[in-house]
Each structure stands twice: as C-alpha cells, then as structure tokens.
Design a protein around this motif. Structure first.
Motif, PDB file in Angstrom:
ATOM      1  N   VAL A 135       5.397   4.067  36.867  1.00  0.00           N
ATOM      2  CA  VAL A 135       6.344   5.109  36.476  1.00  0.00           C
ATOM      3  C   VAL A 135       7.752   4.537  36.349  1.00  0.00           C
ATOM      4  N   THR A 136       8.103   3.594  37.230  1.00  0.00           N
ATOM      5  CA  THR A 136       9.429   2.968  37.153  1.00  0.00           C
ATOM      6  C   THR A 136       9.606   2.236  35.828  1.00  0.00           C
ATOM      7  N   LYS A 137       8.566   1.512  35.386  1.00  0.00           N
ATOM      8  CA  LYS A 137       8.635   0.831  34.092  1.00  0.00           C
ATOM      9  C   LYS A 137       8.771   1.819  32.947  1.00  0.00           C
ATOM     10  N   CYS A 138       7.995   2.909  33.012  1.00  0.00           N
ATOM     11  CA  CYS A 138       8.057   3.911  31.939  1.00  0.00           C
ATOM     12  C   CYS A 138       9.426   4.575  31.884  1.00  0.00           C
ATOM     13  N   LEU A 139      10.009   4.852  33.055  1.00  0.00           N
ATOM     14  CA  LEU A 139      11.341   5.455  33.082  1.00  0.00           C
ATOM     15  C   LEU A 139      12.387   4.506  32.501  1.00  0.00           C
ATOM     16  N   PHE A 140      12.245   3.218  32.796  1.00  0.00           N
ATOM     17  CA  PHE A 140      13.181   2.245  32.244  1.00  0.00           C
ATOM     18  C   PHE A 140      13.107   2.232  30.714  1.00  0.00           C
ATOM     19  N   LEU A 141      11.893   2.251  30.169  1.00  0.00           N
ATOM     20  CA  LEU A 141      11.737   2.292  28.718  1.00  0.00           C
ATOM     21  C   LEU A 141      12.305   3.579  28.132  1.00  0.00           C
ATOM     22  N   GLY A 142      12.102   4.690  28.853  1.00  0.00           N
ATOM     23  CA  GLY A 142      12.639   5.959  28.365  1.00  0.00           C
ATOM     24  C   GLY A 142      14.163   5.972  28.341  1.00  0.00           C
ATOM     25  N   ILE A 143      14.782   5.347  29.344  1.00  0.00           N
ATOM     26  CA  ILE A 143      16.251   5.337  29.408  1.00  0.00           C
ATOM     27  C   ILE A 143      16.840   4.498  28.281  1.00  0.00           C
ATOM     28  N   ILE A 144      16.247   3.314  28.040  1.00  0.00           N
ATOM     29  CA  ILE A 144      16.817   2.463  26.993  1.00  0.00           C
ATOM     30  C   ILE A 144      16.476   2.988  25.596  1.00  0.00           C
ATOM     31  N   SER A 145      15.579   3.977  25.498  1.00  0.00           N
ATOM     32  CA  SER A 145      15.250   4.573  24.194  1.00  0.00           C
ATOM     33  C   SER A 145      16.131   5.761  23.851  1.00  0.00           C
ATOM     34  N   ILE A 146      17.019   6.162  24.767  1.00  0.00           N
ATOM     35  CA  ILE A 146      17.834   7.358  24.542  1.00  0.00           C
ATOM     36  C   ILE A 146      18.834   7.197  23.398  1.00  0.00           C
ATOM     37  N   PRO A 147      19.556   6.074  23.266  1.00  0.00           N
ATOM     38  CA  PRO A 147      20.529   5.972  22.163  1.00  0.00           C
ATOM     39  C   PRO A 147      19.857   6.140  20.795  1.00  0.00           C
ATOM     40  N   PRO A 148      20.613   6.613  19.800  1.00  0.00           N
ATOM     41  CA  PRO A 148      20.036   6.796  18.460  1.00  0.00           C
ATOM     42  C   PRO A 148      19.503   5.487  17.875  1.00  0.00           C
ATOM     43  N   PHE A 149      18.314   5.569  17.300  1.00  0.00           N
ATOM     44  CA  PHE A 149      17.637   4.458  16.641  1.00  0.00           C
ATOM     45  C   PHE A 149      17.273   3.331  17.605  1.00  0.00           C
ATOM     46  N   ALA A 150      17.438   3.558  18.904  1.00  0.00           N
ATOM     47  CA  ALA A 150      17.083   2.508  19.862  1.00  0.00           C
ATOM     48  C   ALA A 150      15.571   2.400  20.040  1.00  0.00           C
ATOM     49  N   ASN A 151      14.841   3.467  19.707  1.00  0.00           N
ATOM     50  CA  ASN A 151      13.395   3.420  19.891  1.00  0.00           C
ATOM     51  C   ASN A 151      12.738   2.356  19.022  1.00  0.00           C
ATOM     52  N   TYR A 152      13.318   2.080  17.839  1.00  0.00           N
ATOM     53  CA  TYR A 152      12.760   1.025  16.993  1.00  0.00           C
ATOM     54  C   TYR A 152      12.906  -0.340  17.670  1.00  0.00           C
ATOM     55  N   LEU A 153      14.047  -0.554  18.313  1.00  0.00           N
ATOM     56  CA  LEU A 153      14.259  -1.795  19.045  1.00  0.00           C
ATOM     57  C   LEU A 153      13.325  -1.892  20.248  1.00  0.00           C
TER      58      LEU A 153
END
Length: 315
Positions: A135-153
């Motif tokens: 869950v800690t890993k998933c939360l980290f990925l979710g946090i860094i995906s918050i900025p616009p267009f960051a999910n592609y990165l």
C-alpha cells in the motif's frame, strides 16, 4: 290489422331465440379478447421484480464474459507482447484486491477479539506486514501522479524501474526470480561492510571477554563459518549498550544496517534510527510467531520470501 300485429309479435319472439348476427358476434369476440388481454396484463404485472433483475444481471454477465474472451483472443493474436503485460496487470489487480480483502478480514478479527499485531499467527502477521508495504508503494505512485500529465511519466517509470515502483503482483515470473536474486545480492554485499564496522568498534568495548568473543565472531563469519546461536547471545550486552546499542549507532552504521534490511538508507539519521527500531521490532515479533508455528510448517515459497524478500534470516 290485428293479424299483422300478431305476426310482428311472433316474429319478435322467434328472433330472440335466433343466433345473433355477424355484427353482434364480432362485438362479443372483441369484448372477450379485451378481457383476456386485461387478464394477461394483470398477470405480467404480478411477476417478481427480483427474478427479472437476476435474469438481467446474468444476461449482462454472460455477454460481458463473451466480449471479454473475444477481446483477449484479439490481443493475443495481434499484440502478443502487450497481451502479456495486460494479463499480468489484470492478474496483479485481482491478487492485490484479494490481499486487501484478506487484510480487512484480519483487521476486523483483531478489532472483534481485541488483539494486537504481535498476538497474531505468523501468516496473518506476515500478510499484514507485506500488505502495508504494498500500500505504501501504491500511495507513492498515486502522489507522484497527481500533477497534470504526470501519469504518462509514471507509466514510463514503472516500465523502466519495475523493481523499485511496482509491487510483486505486477512482476513477470522471470522478474520475480531475478528481483529476489538482486535483493539477496544487495544484502550479501552489505554484510562485509557491517563486519568491517564491527571490527572497528571492538576496541571501544570495555569488557575484555566481550572483546574476545566479538573478535572470534567476526573471524568465523569472514572464514565462511556460520556462528552458533550461543555465540551471538553471549554478545547481547554489546548490542544493548555502548558502542553498538541502537541509540548509540552512528549514521554510517545505520545506513549499512538499512541496506542489509532492504530499507532505504537515504533518510536523515533520526528517521533511519526510528525505522530501524520499528523494523527490528516487527522482525522480533515475526520470529516469535514463527517459533510458535514451527519452521517445518512453512512452504518452500514462504521460506524464499522469509530469506530473500523480507531481508532477514529465518531462525
């Protein structure tokens, strides 16, 4: 005149006994069909809505399975590499969801029975520990995906660094073997560093007998001999107080221990110390639960995870 009235009267009486004409018959048929339709409508209105909903759900589920099967065959035929990644991703989601349900069930039982984490059986304790890390890993990925267009990165980073960013459910079978070997190699590299640090602090030990035992312990390990349990228990005082107590360790010593336990060493010293304390406490609780269960009860996969993934030696 009287005769004509009599004839008309007889004709009226006989006409009442004669079958009705076609117009009257048609009207009667329409009336009967209308009554039958009303009865049919009333019977349809009295059907159970639950049975209708169940039949609708089963129809939707069946159609969805058929479409899903066609979609899988299409991907496997035209995009085989993508299909492999897609299959691993879907299976990973299913396994992660199953882990979440099991963790919730364990937490519910803990709340109902008023028991703590250290009172759980070994397998339930290990499941909760591993699920928290996932869950800690998933939360980290979710946090860094918050900025616009960051999910592609983020998708690109997950593809390039699956060991660091993805949980084990989303690893391919080959990656699972390779990554466990990498973890074991990392721990193995840190062992020599830790032994050299132990040799440095031997002169700082006040008791001469403990100095001799610590020297013998380092010599055995460097020669490839596994020390006995009693050899380690004899040095318990060295690791309880100065110079090897957890509260007396230097930053470089804590970083070496963190690498040996597969923890990130890139944290400030207070956070490193706190994390080492928490991790060693959990290891101690797991070891006690494992001793209660019995090592012989572990499966081969559990032994592998115990040695390589958890970052500790089984007793």
């Amino acid at each position: 005149m009287a005769l004509s009235r009599v004839c008309w009267t007889r004709a009226a009486l006989w006409g009442s006994a004669v079958a009705p004409g076609p117009v009257v018959t048609r009207r009667l048929q329409l009336g009967r069909s209308g009554l039958a339709w009303e009865a049919f409508r009333s019977s349809k209105l009295h059907l159970s809505p639950k049975s209708d909903m169940k039949s609708l759900i089963s129809y939707v589920v069946t159609k969805t399975k058929v479409i899903n099967g066609k979609y899988h065959r299409f991907l496997g035929r035209h995009f085989p590499r993508f299909y492999v990644l897609y299959t691993i991703f879907m299976k990973g989601l299913q396994m992660f969801w199953a882990d979440a349900k099991k963790a919730r069930r364990i937490k519910t039982n803990m709340w109902k029975q008023s028991i703590k984490f250290h009172q759980l059986p070994y397998r339930e304790m290990e499941h909760l520990r591993q699920f928290r890390q996932d869950v800690t890993k998933c939360l980290f990925l979710g946090i860094i995906s918050i900025p616009p267009f960051a999910n592609y990165l983020v998708f690109l980073l997950m593809y390039l660094f699956p060991r660091q960013l993805l949980i084990r459910h989303f690893w391919t079978p080959k990656q699972q073997i390779d990554f466990l070997d990498i973890y074991h190699a990392l721990r193995k590299q840190s062992h020599s560093e830790i032994i050299s640090y132990l040799e440095r602090v031997i002169p700082l030990v006040s008791d001469a007998g403990l100095q001799w035992h610590l020297t013998e312990l380092c010599t055995k390990i460097q020669n490839g001999t596994h020390p006995a349990v009693q050899d380690i228990l004899t040095l318990r005082e060295c690791f309880s107080n100065h110079p090897l107590g957890i509260n007396q360790l230097q930053a470089w010593q804590m970083k070496a221990l963190s690498r040996a336990m597969l923890l990130t060493p890139y944290l400030p010293p207070p956070l490193l110390r706190h994390r080492l304390k928490t991790h060693t406490t959990v290891i101690h609780q797991l070891d006690r639960a494992l001793a209660k269960l019995g090592i012989g009860q572990l499966s081969a996969q559990e032994v592998k995870l115990c040695i390589k993934l958890v970052g500790r030696n089984c007793p």
